[in-house]
Structure formats: structure tokens, C-alpha cells
Design an enzyme around this catalytic site. Structure first.
Site, PDB file in Angstrom:
ATOM      1  N   LYS A  42       0.644  -1.674  -0.219  1.00  0.00           N
ATOM      2  CA  LYS A  42      -0.094  -0.052  -0.188  1.00  0.00           C
ATOM      3  C   LYS A  42       1.199   1.041   0.117  1.00  0.00           C
ATOM      4  CE  LYS A  42      -3.023  -2.602   2.682  1.00  0.00           C
ATOM      5  NZ  LYS A  42      -3.392  -2.655   4.141  1.00  0.00           N
ATOM      6  N   GLY A  54       1.389   6.192   0.532  1.00  0.00           N
ATOM      7  CA  GLY A  54       0.746   5.388   0.860  1.00  0.00           C
ATOM      8  C   GLY A  54      -0.600   5.703   0.836  1.00  0.00           C
ATOM      9  N   ALA A 165      -1.592  -3.107  14.914  1.00  0.00           N
ATOM     10  CA  ALA A 165      -1.720  -4.004  14.428  1.00  0.00           C
ATOM     11  C   ALA A 165      -2.393  -5.425  15.455  1.00  0.00           C
ATOM     12  CB  ALA A 165      -0.653  -4.943  13.821  1.00  0.00           C
ATOM     13  N   CYS A 168      -5.849  -2.860  16.387  1.00  0.00           N
ATOM     14  CA  CYS A 168      -6.741  -2.787  15.099  1.00  0.00           C
ATOM     15  C   CYS A 168      -7.260  -4.478  14.395  1.00  0.00           C
ATOM     16  CB  CYS A 168      -6.638  -1.552  14.708  1.00  0.00           C
ATOM     17  SG  CYS A 168      -7.285  -1.650  12.842  1.00  0.00           S
ATOM     18  N   THR A 171      -5.547  -4.146  11.054  1.00  0.00           N
ATOM     19  CA  THR A 171      -4.030  -4.119  10.690  1.00  0.00           C
ATOM     20  C   THR A 171      -3.529  -5.175  11.260  1.00  0.00           C
ATOM     21  OG1 THR A 171      -4.954  -1.737  11.526  1.00  0.00           O
ATOM     22  CG2 THR A 171      -1.957  -2.846  11.008  1.00  0.00           C
TER      23      THR A 171
END
Length: 180
Positions: A42, A54, A165, A168, A171
Site C-alpha cells: 500500500k 501510501g 496491529a 486494530c 491491521t
């Protein structure tokens, strides 16, 4: 009304710190409540590898925006601020572009911006920009790491995404980082 997960189900963090610029993005692609891919890229380099960009949002929309942004960078000789303003103007006023659902983080060694489809261009006060569902977690982590560690931009970006991460669900820990 748009699907919030479609737009924000990712985490992108850009940071300028100690003379370097770093951009990190996770690799998870989510459709609704299903993980469709773990290793999406991304983030990318633009304009002769002098600018990092990004996206959070729909991939097809982001690629269209990357193309338009690259055109602006070429037209304005790599001037990041001017190119960001011109993209935001087009994005807000163009009938086709207005439908695109994404947010961009763009940075070089001197500037950091978040660009949205509403015509907003946000230049963060602290040289840290984050978007996506895990963006606020990554932003908080990066700010703390800047204040309380000796880490460089690359390591702060990676560690902040690792922290996001862990919080969330949109993520993951398949993190890509690029540095200028």
C-alpha cells in the site's frame, strides 16, 4: 453513505524524524469481516524515488489517485506541496474523482501531508501522519516513541504499526516500510 471498513480498513504511517522520512503500511486487505489478502503493498515511491506515498481505502481508487498525483508531480517538477494542492483541487471538483474513496499520506524529506477527497490537505505539526482504521493507534505510538526513545524514523514507523496491529483488527503485522 459509504462503508467505513472499505475506506479505512488499513494503517498507513508517515514520519519525518532525525533527517529521514519513513512510510509504513500493513498488508491486510479486508472485505467486510473477511481478510482477503495478507500481503498487499500500500506504499510506493514516486517522482524519481524522492517522494513516498501510501493509501488507505479502495485499492482501485488509490491507484487512480497515485496516477493523478504522479502527473501533478511531473507537471510541478516534484514540488510536493504544490502537487498535493492541485490533486486535492481536482479530487474535490472532478465528477469522476469525487467518487473515489481513499486517503493518501505523502511525504518527502521536507514535507508531510494527508490528502483527502474533500479537498483537505493536512500538514501535521509534528511531522507524523497516519490514516486508516489503525491510524490513531499508530499515531499515538509514534508520538510516544519519538518522545521516549532514540529510534530512527524507520524503526519508529515499523514499531508503531506493530503496536497498531495489536489493537486494530483491520491491521496486520505484514508491514512494509520505505525510507528516504
Amino acid at each position: 453513505m459509504h462503508d467505513q471498513n472499505k475506506i479505512y480498513a488499513t494503517t498507513i504511517l508517515g514520519i519525518r524524524h532525525k533527517g529521514k522520512a519513513a512510510l509504513a503500511g500493513d498488508g491486510q486487505v479486508t472485505l467486510g469481516n473477511t481478510v482477503m489478502k495478507h500481503s498487499a503493498l500500500k506504499i510506493r515511491r514516486l517522482y524519481n524515488d524522492t517522494i513516498l506515498a501510501g493509501f488507505a481505502g479502495a485499492a482501485a481508487d488509490a491507484f487512480t489517485l497515485f496516477e493523478r498525483f504522479e502527473e501533478k508531480l511531473e507537471r510541478y517538477s516534484g514540488n510536493l506541496a504544490r502537487s498535493a494542492v492541485e490533486l486535492a483541487k481536482d479530487w474535490r471538483s472532478d465528477k469522476y474523482l469525487r467518487r473515489l474513496e481513499a486517503l493518501l499520506v505523502v511525504l518527502d524529506k521536507k514535507n508531510t501531508f494527508i490528502i483527502s477527497g474533500t479537498g483537505d490537505i493536512i500538514e501535521p505539526d509534528d511531522d507524523i501522519a497516519a490514516v486508516g482504521s489503525g491510524g490513531s493507534y499508530a499515531l499515538a505510538a509514534a508520538r510516544s516513541l519519538v518522545k521516549y526513545s532514540d529510534l530512527d524514523a524507520e524503526h519508529i514507523a515499523r514499531e508503531a504499526l506493530e503496536i497498531a496491529a495489536g489493537i486494530c483488527i483491520y491491521t496486520n503485522t505484514n508491514i512494509n516500510v520505505d525510507v528516504l
